[in-house]
Design a protein around this motif. Structure first.
Motif, short mmCIF file in Angstrom:
data_model
loop_
_atom_site.label_atom_id
_atom_site.label_comp_id
_atom_site.label_asym_id
_atom_site.label_seq_id
_atom_site.Cartn_x
_atom_site.Cartn_y
_atom_site.Cartn_z
N SER A 12 1.37 -1.18 0.13
CA SER A 12 -0.02 0.30 0.07
C SER A 12 0.92 1.66 -0.22
O SER A 12 0.19 2.32 -0.73
N TYR A 147 12.26 -3.56 16.89
CA TYR A 147 12.05 -3.80 15.33
C TYR A 147 13.72 -4.56 14.90
O TYR A 147 14.14 -5.75 14.23
N SER A 188 3.77 5.31 10.16
CA SER A 188 3.40 3.82 10.11
C SER A 188 4.16 2.98 11.53
O SER A 188 3.40 2.28 12.68
N1 LIG Z 1 12.11 3.13 5.59
C1 LIG Z 1 13.04 2.21 6.23
O1 LIG Z 1 14.03 3.77 6.95
C2 LIG Z 1 13.46 1.17 5.90
C3 LIG Z 1 14.64 0.75 6.09
C4 LIG Z 1 15.30 -0.76 6.42
C5 LIG Z 1 13.91 -1.43 6.41
N2 LIG Z 1 12.52 -1.09 6.18
C6 LIG Z 1 11.86 -2.66 5.82
O2 LIG Z 1 10.85 -2.08 4.49
C7 LIG Z 1 9.49 -2.89 4.58
C8 LIG Z 1 8.54 -1.87 4.56
O3 LIG Z 1 8.59 -0.65 5.49
P1 LIG Z 1 8.49 0.76 4.44
O4 LIG Z 1 9.47 1.85 5.14
O5 LIG Z 1 8.02 1.11 3.12
O6 LIG Z 1 7.27 1.85 5.24
P2 LIG Z 1 5.21 1.84 4.78
O7 LIG Z 1 5.95 2.70 3.89
O8 LIG Z 1 5.47 2.13 6.59
O9 LIG Z 1 4.90 0.72 4.39
C9 LIG Z 1 4.40 -0.26 5.34
C10 LIG Z 1 3.88 -1.46 4.67
O10 LIG Z 1 3.69 -2.53 5.30
C11 LIG Z 1 2.08 -3.04 6.05
N3 LIG Z 1 1.96 -3.51 7.09
C12 LIG Z 1 2.13 -3.41 8.47
N4 LIG Z 1 1.54 -4.07 8.63
C13 LIG Z 1 0.83 -5.31 8.55
C14 LIG Z 1 0.43 -6.20 8.41
N5 LIG Z 1 0.16 -6.56 9.88
N6 LIG Z 1 -0.09 -6.98 7.62
C15 LIG Z 1 -0.15 -6.58 6.41
N7 LIG Z 1 0.90 -5.66 5.88
C16 LIG Z 1 1.25 -4.44 6.79
C17 LIG Z 1 1.99 -0.61 5.97
O11 LIG Z 1 0.59 -1.28 5.76
P3 LIG Z 1 -0.50 -0.56 6.25
O12 LIG Z 1 -0.67 0.60 4.85
O13 LIG Z 1 -1.68 -1.02 6.21
O14 LIG Z 1 -0.58 0.55 7.29
C18 LIG Z 1 2.68 -0.90 5.05
O15 LIG Z 1 1.99 -1.53 3.55
C19 LIG Z 1 9.31 -2.87 6.17
O16 LIG Z 1 9.55 -4.45 6.18
C20 LIG Z 1 10.15 -2.05 7.13
O17 LIG Z 1 11.12 -2.99 8.04
C21 LIG Z 1 12.23 0.00 5.91
#
Ligand SMILES: NC(=O)c1ccc[n+]([C@@H]2O[C@H](COP(=O)([O-])OP(=O)(O)OC[C@H]3O[C@@H](n4cnc5c(N)ncnc54)[C@H](OP(=O)(O)O)[C@@H]3O)[C@@H](O)[C@H]2O)c1
Length: 270
Positions: A12, A147, A188
């Motif tokens: 999303s 985390y 988030s």
């Molecule tokens: N951004 C960073 O700095 C970073 C760095 C390293 C790793 N990551 C990893 O990258 C991944 C994506 O994060 P992002 O940065 O893109 O953040 P984000 O924009 O907050 O996206 C997170 C996604 O995960 C979904 N989600 C959360 N809980 C869920 C559940 N129970 N079931 C299904 N979907 C769920 C959210 O859905 P909703 O829209 O419904 O909330 C959203 O689509 C995560 O695993 C995060 O740990 C991020």
């Protein structure tokens, strides 16, 4: 070759959404899984797109979304385990409920989705599992213990499962993004608090609010996910927009590394 299919969790927003767009642009079928499909911003008319409801903590929704993706596209060639969020704050302030929810989403959910996709991949003796970990799966930063526990776990389970899956023709990939501009540090994240850490936590929040605006966009990570899914190699780990920290963490003696992190926290929160 027939059109290949990727299933992406948490599509999303952020990295998941950017990854879905990248695969669509490359001509793949995309099963974009998310908790609230009504809110998606994809072109719903695309013949290559299925937007499916999936909460990775809800086994029934995992079963029905993976089944719907296979019905629609025939098979799942690549699974991108992306859904996740950060529980931030001092360890002493975490409630058991918060901790369980963090583990249920980032770890147990990832395993559950993988278990639903593996039988189809094993039957066809081909497939790629791409797990979105983090540089935070290799090193710890302050106020993110829960985390980090989940991302270290994703690193460990990926390293182990690749041996099991090799004989079945399935490859495992781990993506290690650095800080990326998404909802991750904003809407988030879930925050825990504790009065004994209030001063340092205030600095940490100032730093993370400021940091977010300066970060690389998720498209950089999406390109790395695509490469990992398609390069045909047995390489396991792929840093993505990771910045200088992985190299510094590898090279610096621990005492220097600790001073660097505390110095950066103080500098960025002034
Ligand atoms: N951004 C960073 O700095 C970073 C760095 C390293 C790793 N990551 C990893 O990258 C991944 C994506 O994060 P992002 O940065 O893109 O953040 P984000 O924009 O907050 O996206 C997170 C996604 O995960 C979904 N989600 C959360 N809980 C869920 C559940 N129970 N079931 C299904 N979907 C769920 C959210 O859905 P909703 O829209 O419904 O909330 C959203 O689509 C995560 O695993 C995060 O740990 C991020």
């Amino acid at each position: 070759m027939s059109t290949r299919t990727v299933l992406i969790t948490g599509a999303s927003s952020g990295i998941g959404e950017a990854t879905a767009r990248h695969f669509l642009a490359a001509g793949w079928n995309v099963a974009a899984c998310m908790r609230s499909p009504a809110r998606h911003s994809f072109d719903a008319d695309s013949a290559h797109l299925a937007v499916l409801r999936m909460d990775v903590t809800d086994e029934a929704s995992i079963a029905s979304a993976t089944e719907a993706a296979m019905q629609r596209f025939g098979a799942i060639d690549v699974l991108v385990n992306n859904a996740g969020y950060a529980l931030l704050g001092p360890l002493e302030g975490l409630s058991a409920t918060q901790l369980r929810r963090q583990l249920e989403t980032n770890l147990v959910g990832l395993v559950a989705v993988t278990q639903h996709v593996l039988p189809g991949m094993r039957a066809r003796r081909t497939g790629v599992i791409v797990n979105i970990a983090s540089i935070g799966g290799r090193m710890g930063f302050p106020f993110a213990a829960a985390y980090h526990a989940t991302k270290f776990a994703v690193e460990g389970l990926s390293e182990s499962m690749r041996f099991e899956l090799q004989a079945h023709g399935i490859r495992v990939k781990v993506i290690e993004p650095g800080p990326i501009r998404t909802n991750f540090l904003g809407g988030s994240a879930e925050w825990a608090g504790h009065e004994a850490y209030a001063v340092e936590m205030a600095k940490f929040r100032t730093m993370s609010d400021r940091l977010n605006a300066t970060l690389p966009t998720p498209g950089r990570v999406a390109a790395v996910v695509f490469r990992a899914a398609t390069d045909g190699s047995d390489r396991l780990r792929y840093p993505a927009a990771a910045g200088p920290f992985p190299l510094l963490h590898r090279l610096l003696p621990d005492a220097l590394w600790r001073r660097l992190i505390m110095h950066e926290l103080a500098r960025r929160s002034r």
